[in-house]
Motif scaffolding. Sequence first.
Motif, PDB file in Angstrom:
ATOM      1  N   LYS A 147      78.179   6.727  44.366  1.00 16.34           N
ATOM      2  CA  LYS A 147      77.723   7.849  43.507  1.00 16.34           C
ATOM      3  C   LYS A 147      77.936   7.921  42.399  1.00 16.34           C
ATOM      4  O   LYS A 147      77.216   8.319  41.429  1.00 16.34           O
ATOM      5  N   GLU A 192      74.911   8.187  39.572  1.00 19.92           N
ATOM      6  CA  GLU A 192      74.923   8.951  38.541  1.00 19.92           C
ATOM      7  C   GLU A 192      73.991   7.860  36.720  1.00 19.92           C
ATOM      8  O   GLU A 192      73.916   8.228  36.383  1.00 19.92           O
ATOM      9  N   ASP A 206      71.251  16.402  48.184  1.00 17.55           N
ATOM     10  CA  ASP A 206      71.790  16.449  47.608  1.00 17.55           C
ATOM     11  C   ASP A 206      72.711  15.324  47.189  1.00 17.55           C
ATOM     12  O   ASP A 206      71.854  13.962  47.719  1.00 17.55           O
ATOM     13  N   ALA A 215      75.003  14.021  45.449  1.00 21.17           N
ATOM     14  CA  ALA A 215      76.077  13.157  45.734  1.00 21.17           C
ATOM     15  C   ALA A 215      76.247  12.108  46.868  1.00 21.17           C
ATOM     16  O   ALA A 215      77.095  11.973  47.063  1.00 21.17           O
TER      17      ALA A 215
END
Length: 204
Positions: free
Chosen positions: A154, A158, A180, A182
């Motif tokens: 994650k 990012e 999603d 994440a």
Amino acid sequence: MENLPAPPVFAGEDYGFWLSKMMTYLNAYDLWNTIEKGYTPPKGELPHDTSVSHIKKLKEEKTKNFKALTFLHFAVSNTLFPRIVSAKSAKEAWDTLKEVFQGSERTKAIRVLHLRRQFSNLKMKESEEVKDYISKLMEILNQMKIFGEDFTDKEIVERLLISLPEKFDSKIAFMEESRDLAKLTVTELIGSLQAYEQRLMKRT
């Protein structure tokens, strides 16, 4: 004697990478514990009532120590060998190299801080290809792992997304709407970015 592959040779550069390779090499032959625990030969004669199992254990520890020390002798260049030639145990030789090339805890902390800054500030250039940028990013991450730093998928995803140039904006927007983020893995993101890059290249 076993037909063993040669250990990775350290010539004074990229100590962190050699350290990681050498730890794996020693673990492969069940010798890493010898480095961690160290070896101290028994002083004087063993008592007459020493059990056979204890004598066998001492002999095994001695054999493992000199086997690990032999590997370390072969794992350094001729210019570095004098630094460990007087070491009586594999741990002593290992610690000598670590002290010289990895430095103190303060030096290590400064290095980690520098790598974190590099990781945070890294940006992909408009003219750069995804594979080249990923290679640069992963090199920093691998160096940080050597110093005990680790990142989740994650966190890496990012960092990748916010460091991409403008040409990937529409792709990022689509990904944000359709899935999603994440749960997105680094491998999936890289594959998706490379596929999008190839489509862009065909258009131009």
